[in-house]
Design a protein around this motif. Structure first.
Motif: not given
Length: 257
Positions: A62-63, A80-83, A89-91, A96-102
């Motif tokens: 997510w940078k 995950f807790f955001f400040k 909202l950007t996330v 969609p997001w992937t981890y280990k290509d899944w």
């Protein structure tokens, strides 16, 4: 040692179980809700996506490394807790997001009591082979509706150096099987048209059943004869040069009415 084990086992007694439930105060609940309001819950769809890896890698993906805190929940999900709300909202908007290509499913903690919590991934889906005279909002919503409820329609108008393009934004249940092609009778005087669907940011999936949590080598799904019968006989569709992916510009956004 035996005595210690005995006393530990005695702590499993149900003393007090017969009493009426105690209610947590509104003040305590409000404080809890405030602490969790700006949090996202992430869960992997494939066994290789261990929670510890998700906890470490998602902020980097997510940078937002060093700008979010996290913990692993008892059910294996990662919170995950955001400040800042704009980061959260950007996330959500850039998935969609992937981890280990899944794929991973990401949801707000505030939706924890919804029946579809941690079940929905929202895809942008490109619709291919739709005739020009059928590129209207109403037709696009019906075509995209075979995937799920269409939240938005994007129509990219053709230009001198770029072909037109149609996309729909659709929430997909992660336990459903993805659909990649379907015949449509767009006009009674014409033969059925083969429409194809291309999911943005989709990586690994099962090419046999369309599942999101395994590959074809581990698929136990068997196609039923009735599923073959729902499609008309195939009509040859030539591969046109203008179907090559182009940069996404000149969008015309049509929100859901």
């Amino acid at each position: 040692m035996a005595d210690k084990e005995l006393w530990i086992s005695l702590q499993n007694l149900n003393l007090g179980l017969e009493r009426s439930p105690l209610k947590i105060s509104n003040d305590a609940k409000n404080r809890r809700d405030a602490e969790h309001r700006l949090s996202l819950v992430v869960q992997g769809l494939h066994p290789s996506q261990n929670p510890a890896g998700i906890k470490v890698m998602m902020p980097k993906i997510w940078k937002l490394e060093g700008r979010v805190t996290s913990r692993i929940n008892d059910d294996g999900s990662v919170q995950f807790f955001f400040k800042h709300e704009h980061q959260l909202l950007t996330v959500l908007d850039n998935g969609p997001w992937t981890y280990k290509d899944w794929l991973v499913v990401v949801d707000r903690w505030t939706r924890r009591n919804y029946p579809d919590f941690l079940r929905i991934i929202r895809f942008w889906v490109k619709i291919l082979n739709l005739p020009d005279d059928s590129k209207s909002d109403s037709v696009i919503r019906e075509v995209g509706g075979v995937l799920g409820h269409v939240d938005e329609v994007h129509i990219q108008q053709p230009s001198a150096d770029q072909v037109g393009e149609v996309r729909v934004h659709v929430p997909i249940d992660v336990y459903d099987r993805l659909l990649f092609a379907r015949y449509f009778n767009l006009d009674d005087s014409r033969p059925p048209v083969l429409i194809r669907f291309v999911y943005d940011k989709l990586w690994r999936f099962c090419s046999t059943c369309g599942g999101l949590n395994h590959l074809a080598t581990h698929c136990n799904f068997q196609v039923q004869e009735t599923e073959h019968l729902q499609l008309p006989p195939p009509i040859p569709v030539p591969v046109a040069h203008h179907m090559v992916d182009q940069p996404h510009t000149c969008w015309c956004r049509i929100p859901h009415q």
